[in-house]
Write a protein that holds these residues in place. Structure first.
Motif, PDB file in Angstrom:
ATOM      1  N   SER A   4       0.875  -1.166   0.000  1.00 12.27           N
ATOM      2  CA  SER A   4       0.000   0.000   0.000  1.00 12.27           C
ATOM      3  C   SER A   4       0.912   1.217   0.000  1.00 12.27           C
ATOM      4  N   TYR A   5       1.247   1.717  -1.203  1.00 17.86           N
ATOM      5  CA  TYR A   5       2.348   2.671  -1.337  1.00 17.86           C
ATOM      6  C   TYR A   5       1.902   4.074  -1.002  1.00 17.86           C
ATOM      7  N   SER A   6       2.255   4.512   0.183  1.00 22.11           N
ATOM      8  CA  SER A   6       2.135   5.929   0.516  1.00 22.11           C
ATOM      9  C   SER A   6       3.438   6.576   0.138  1.00 22.11           C
ATOM     10  N   SER A   7       3.574   7.874   0.388  1.00 23.70           N
ATOM     11  CA  SER A   7       4.825   8.526   0.051  1.00 23.70           C
ATOM     12  C   SER A   7       5.934   8.151   0.982  1.00 23.70           C
ATOM     13  N   PHE A   8       5.639   7.423   2.021  1.00 25.15           N
ATOM     14  CA  PHE A   8       6.632   7.288   3.085  1.00 25.15           C
ATOM     15  C   PHE A   8       7.345   5.958   3.127  1.00 25.15           C
ATOM     16  N   GLY A   9       6.608   4.866   3.402  1.00 23.76           N
ATOM     17  CA  GLY A   9       7.261   3.619   3.785  1.00 23.76           C
ATOM     18  C   GLY A   9       8.027   2.972   2.657  1.00 23.76           C
ATOM     19  N   PHE A  10       9.035   2.164   3.028  1.00 25.62           N
ATOM     20  CA  PHE A  10       9.766   1.399   2.032  1.00 25.62           C
ATOM     21  C   PHE A  10       8.947   0.193   1.614  1.00 25.62           C
ATOM     22  N   SER A  11       8.303  -0.409   2.592  1.00 29.27           N
ATOM     23  CA  SER A  11       7.478  -1.578   2.315  1.00 29.27           C
ATOM     24  C   SER A  11       6.309  -1.514   3.261  1.00 29.27           C
ATOM     25  N   ASN A  12       5.103  -1.671   2.743  1.00 33.67           N
ATOM     26  CA  ASN A  12       3.942  -1.450   3.578  1.00 33.67           C
ATOM     27  C   ASN A  12       3.137  -2.720   3.806  1.00 33.67           C
ATOM     28  N   GLN A  13       1.838  -2.608   3.629  1.00 36.01           N
ATOM     29  CA  GLN A  13       0.965  -3.690   4.050  1.00 36.01           C
ATOM     30  C   GLN A  13       1.022  -4.869   3.094  1.00 36.01           C
ATOM     31  N   ILE A  14       0.946  -6.049   3.681  1.00 37.74           N
ATOM     32  CA  ILE A  14       1.062  -7.288   2.922  1.00 37.74           C
ATOM     33  C   ILE A  14      -0.331  -7.847   2.683  1.00 37.74           C
ATOM     34  N   SER A  15      -0.613  -8.213   1.441  1.00 32.56           N
ATOM     35  CA  SER A  15      -1.891  -8.845   1.153  1.00 32.56           C
ATOM     36  C   SER A  15      -1.715 -10.347   1.229  1.00 32.56           C
ATOM     37  N   LYS A 278      13.505   1.170 -17.680  1.00 37.86           N
ATOM     38  CA  LYS A 278      13.210   0.719 -19.045  1.00 37.86           C
ATOM     39  C   LYS A 278      13.282  -0.805 -19.160  1.00 37.86           C
ATOM     40  N   GLU A 279      14.241  -1.406 -18.438  1.00 37.93           N
ATOM     41  CA  GLU A 279      14.394  -2.871 -18.513  1.00 37.93           C
ATOM     42  C   GLU A 279      13.319  -3.591 -17.720  1.00 37.93           C
ATOM     43  N   LEU A 280      12.921  -3.033 -16.598  1.00 39.45           N
ATOM     44  CA  LEU A 280      11.917  -3.662 -15.734  1.00 39.45           C
ATOM     45  C   LEU A 280      10.683  -2.765 -15.717  1.00 39.45           C
ATOM     46  N   LYS A 281       9.774  -3.023 -16.635  1.00 41.91           N
ATOM     47  CA  LYS A 281       8.645  -2.119 -16.846  1.00 41.91           C
ATOM     48  C   LYS A 281       7.692  -2.055 -15.653  1.00 41.91           C
ATOM     49  N   PHE A 282       7.719  -3.076 -14.792  1.00 39.66           N
ATOM     50  CA  PHE A 282       6.735  -3.143 -13.712  1.00 39.66           C
ATOM     51  C   PHE A 282       7.201  -2.470 -12.426  1.00 39.66           C
ATOM     52  N   VAL A 283       8.443  -1.982 -12.378  1.00 38.63           N
ATOM     53  CA  VAL A 283       8.944  -1.399 -11.126  1.00 38.63           C
ATOM     54  C   VAL A 283       8.645   0.091 -11.076  1.00 38.63           C
ATOM     55  N   ARG A 284       8.690   0.629  -9.876  1.00 44.71           N
ATOM     56  CA  ARG A 284       8.450   2.056  -9.687  1.00 44.71           C
ATOM     57  C   ARG A 284       9.569   2.887 -10.311  1.00 44.71           C
ATOM     58  N   ASP A 285       9.204   4.053 -10.739  1.00 42.93           N
ATOM     59  CA  ASP A 285      10.130   4.959 -11.436  1.00 42.93           C
ATOM     60  C   ASP A 285       9.991   6.345 -10.804  1.00 42.93           C
ATOM     61  N   LYS A 312      20.918   5.962  -4.056  1.00 41.73           N
ATOM     62  CA  LYS A 312      21.146   4.804  -4.929  1.00 41.73           C
ATOM     63  C   LYS A 312      20.726   3.493  -4.263  1.00 41.73           C
ATOM     64  N   PRO A 313      21.228   3.137  -3.055  1.00 38.48           N
ATOM     65  CA  PRO A 313      20.715   1.915  -2.426  1.00 38.48           C
ATOM     66  C   PRO A 313      19.243   2.031  -2.048  1.00 38.48           C
ATOM     67  N   LEU A 314      18.806   3.236  -1.730  1.00 35.20           N
ATOM     68  CA  LEU A 314      17.393   3.423  -1.399  1.00 35.20           C
ATOM     69  C   LEU A 314      16.500   3.071  -2.583  1.00 35.20           C
ATOM     70  N   SER A 315      16.903   3.499  -3.783  1.00 36.35           N
ATOM     71  CA  SER A 315      16.107   3.178  -4.965  1.00 36.35           C
ATOM     72  C   SER A 315      16.055   1.668  -5.196  1.00 36.35           C
ATOM     73  N   LEU A 316      17.157   0.981  -4.888  1.00 36.74           N
ATOM     74  CA  LEU A 316      17.193  -0.466  -5.113  1.00 36.74           C
ATOM     75  C   LEU A 316      16.308  -1.221  -4.122  1.00 36.74           C
ATOM     76  N   ILE A 317      16.101  -0.649  -2.941  1.00 34.67           N
ATOM     77  CA  ILE A 317      15.158  -1.258  -1.995  1.00 34.67           C
ATOM     78  C   ILE A 317      13.775  -1.313  -2.624  1.00 34.67           C
ATOM     79  N   TYR A 318      13.361  -0.216  -3.243  1.00 34.88           N
ATOM     80  CA  TYR A 318      12.058  -0.186  -3.896  1.00 34.88           C
ATOM     81  C   TYR A 318      11.989  -1.175  -5.060  1.00 34.88           C
ATOM     82  N   ILE A 319      13.077  -1.285  -5.833  1.00 31.63           N
ATOM     83  CA  ILE A 319      13.076  -2.193  -6.981  1.00 31.63           C
ATOM     84  C   ILE A 319      12.972  -3.649  -6.521  1.00 31.63           C
ATOM     85  N   VAL A 320      13.775  -4.002  -5.502  1.00 33.72           N
ATOM     86  CA  VAL A 320      13.709  -5.363  -4.956  1.00 33.72           C
ATOM     87  C   VAL A 320      12.311  -5.637  -4.402  1.00 33.72           C
ATOM     88  N   ASP A 321      11.758  -4.673  -3.716  1.00 34.92           N
ATOM     89  CA  ASP A 321      10.413  -4.809  -3.155  1.00 34.92           C
ATOM     90  C   ASP A 321       9.396  -5.075  -4.265  1.00 34.92           C
TER      91      ASP A 321
END
Length: 582
Positions: A4-15, A278-285, A312-321
């Motif tokens: 549940s992506y708010s502007s804040f958390g790195f990883s939020n609620q799990i479905s 561009k390579e991973l179309k489904f990730v946040r940008d 840089k590592p912060l952006s990769l947290i979102y991509i891995v997530d």
């Protein structure tokens, strides 16, 4: 593990619904707010040769005003010095006066310590509370016995002493934010002052201090990043330094905004050149949103490159997530992904799906580059500790993915144990510790290999706050939509949502007390700049959630201003950041 992506958390609620369509996850990952799209469009339209250099006269004037304020600090009385320190900190310009502030508060602490048995009964509560707050913010253990004058024989707050003076109540409320576990008088003081101030603000809208009260309750000084919140300062009459502080705040804001815009352009170029979106179309940008975290938490011009590097590592947290959440990989694939990180060997990615190969190769290269830069700058290679932090994060994501696959909610404490790791806070703060390059002792490096209390407490605050806010937007009747709140309701049959939310709020308050305790812990040998960054991470919460509906948060508004002013090719003078009340 739908976020549940708010502007804040790195990883939020799990479905935890095993039959949830993947389309829902893709929609969340592919969607961008109008605000973010405008960010990207505006940055792309900025000319490459954008000149953000100020006239030398502006920098000279800035230096002159800084020296003028320093002289005023040296020449002022002890009482006026504390008011100046308070004003400087509330304007977010304290990095120019670190030595002067340290000397002022050390002298005050020594004076208070020597005269602990000679309490001045003529002092107003507002003055006592200010001294208490400033000393604790600096890491000094100011004892609560300074408030003994306001106890009755049962150790309870004398309410009758406070009803006639709103300033006394505001000062007491602000001081109570620095309390630690076991300080029951300050617990009562916080509860009473909050309730009474709220009753005034809600019932008497025409009260002359109604707006000030509402601002205090929403943004307590200790829990807020001052640079991003307009300040109303109660300054001393016609003291000459009030004008100097106003001038310095305006010039400093102009210079800092220019520096932040340069950093935004660096981050944007790095992200574009990286090509992951561009390579991973489904990730946040959303690199500009990601930059807001280091921008807000790591203040001061000396950490400019560190803010860019941490994005840089912060952006990769979102991509891995997003790979764990949106790609739809099997538990077997996600396990192989995690094992590849544990091995930290490019050969380990051969069996991975393409998106995981791309992500792991980027993570490997960015992390090794970060470690090399740290070694060159500080003479220490942190690669082992950095990799360990990533392994912890991947294992937390994997555990959440297994919960998702099973369709079963964990207990609230099991959820929180993993959830504080999956915030990604530990990864970023470990990187920040090495990037800042202070306190790189064997003891502190060993501490970073673990999950130190200050990081664990901050992570808990972020997780609980994120779940508390995210729950407002979730389907309260769907117990499969995982959060601490949903897990707690499952554990406590018959409990209402209101009771649960109150429990979460109380727990956040207790975690803040533990965080305050870390500030005062004599055995804490972590550098003060790192401790300050940890606190700033917790202080981001009210700023990131300071929005209504679809409107941007305070931090988003700030970055929007930076970019739009940059688009005009000429940094514009800021609006008055402080309102001075004589």
């Amino acid at each position: 593990m739908a976020i549940s992506y708010s502007s804040f958390g790195f990883s939020n609620q799990i479905s935890f619904s095993p039959n949830k369509p993947k389309h829902d996850c893709w929609s969340r990952c592919l969607s961008k707010t109008h605000f973010t799209m405008v960010f990207n469009q505006t940055i792309n339209n900025l000319p490459e040769n954008l000149n953000l250099k100020f006239q030398e006269s502006v920098k000279v004037r800035h230096g002159e005003v800084v020296e003028k304020v320093k002289r005023a600090l040296m020449m002022s009385s002890a009482e006026e010095c504390l008011s100046m320190v308070d004003s400087i900190q509330r304007l977010g310009i304290e990095h120019h006066f670190e030595d002067e502030i340290a000397a002022t508060l050390e002298n005050k602490y020594l004076q208070t310590h020597r005269r602990s048995n000679e309490y001045d009964h003529r002092q107003k509560l507002s003055r006592v509370a200010l001294e208490f707050r400033l000393l604790r913010q600096q890491g000094y253990y100011a004892h609560t016995d300074v408030f003994d004058e306001y106890h009755n024989t049962k150790g309870e707050l004398k309410h009758t002493l406070l009803y006639e003076d709103i300033d006394e109540l505001i000062a007491l409320f602000e001081a109570s934010q620095l309390r630690i576990p076991g300080e029951y008088f300050l617990d009562e003081a916080e509860d009473f002052s909050r309730q009474y101030l709220w009753s005034i603000a809600s019932r008497f809208h025409d009260h002359p201090q109604a707006k000030s009260i509402q601002h205090t309750l929403r943004f307590p000084i200790h829990r807020t990043l001052p640079r991003f919140i307009p300040q109303t300062l109660q300054l001393l009459g016609n003291a000459p330094w009030t004008t100097s502080l106003q001038q310095l705040s305006q010039i400093d804001t102009q210079l800092v905004n220019s520096l932040h815009l340069k950093e935004i352009l660096q981050v944007s170029k790095w992200w574009k050149d990286l090509g992951l979106a561009k390579e991973l179309k489904f990730v946040r940008d959303e690199p500009i949103k990601w930059y807001m975290w280091p921008m807000a938490c790591l203040s001061g011009p000396r950490f400019s490159q560190e803010r860019v590097d941490l994005t840089k590592p912060l952006s990769l947290i979102y991509i891995v997530d997003d790979i764990f959440d949106c790609y739809g990989g099997s538990i077997h694939e996600l396990t192989l992904f995690t094992h590849a990180v544990e091995r930290w060997d490019l050969a380990a990615m051969e069996e991975l799906p393409n998106c995981m190969k791309v992500c792991f190769k980027t993570l490997y290269e960015v992390t090794n580059e970060f470690a090399l830069k740290t070694y060159v700058k500080h003479g220490l290679n942190p690669i082992s500790t950095l990799v360990k932090s990533w392994v912890k994060l991947f294992n937390a994501f994997l555990e959440e993915a297994k919960w998702f696959a099973s369709g079963n909610l964990p207990s609230a404490e099991e959820y929180l144990k993993i959830g504080r790791v999956s915030t990604g806070v530990h990864v970023i703060l470990v990187h920040a510790f090495f990037s800042m390059g202070q306190g790189l002792t064997n003891r502190n490096v060993t501490l970073m290999n673990e999950f130190p209390t200050i990081i664990s407490t901050l992570s808990t605050i972020l997780r609980l706050c994120d779940d508390l806010e995210g729950d407002k937007e979730s389907n309260k009747d769907d117990t499969r939509d995982g959060s601490y709140i949903k897990c707690y309701i499952k554990d406590h049959s018959g409990i209402s949502i209101e009771e649960t939310r109150k429990h979460v709020s109380n727990r956040i308050s207790e975690e803040w007390k533990r965080l305050n305790q870390e500030l005062l812990a004599p055995e804490n040998q972590l550098p003060s700049s790192f401790v300050r960054m940890c606190f700033n991470g917790a202080r981001m919460v009210p700023l990131m959630y300071s929005y209504d509906g679809d409107s941007p948060s305070k931090l988003e508004e700030h970055v929007k201003s930076l970019i739009y002013n940059g688009a005009n090719l000429q940094p514009t003078p800021p609006q008055d950041h402080a309102t001075v009340v004589a």
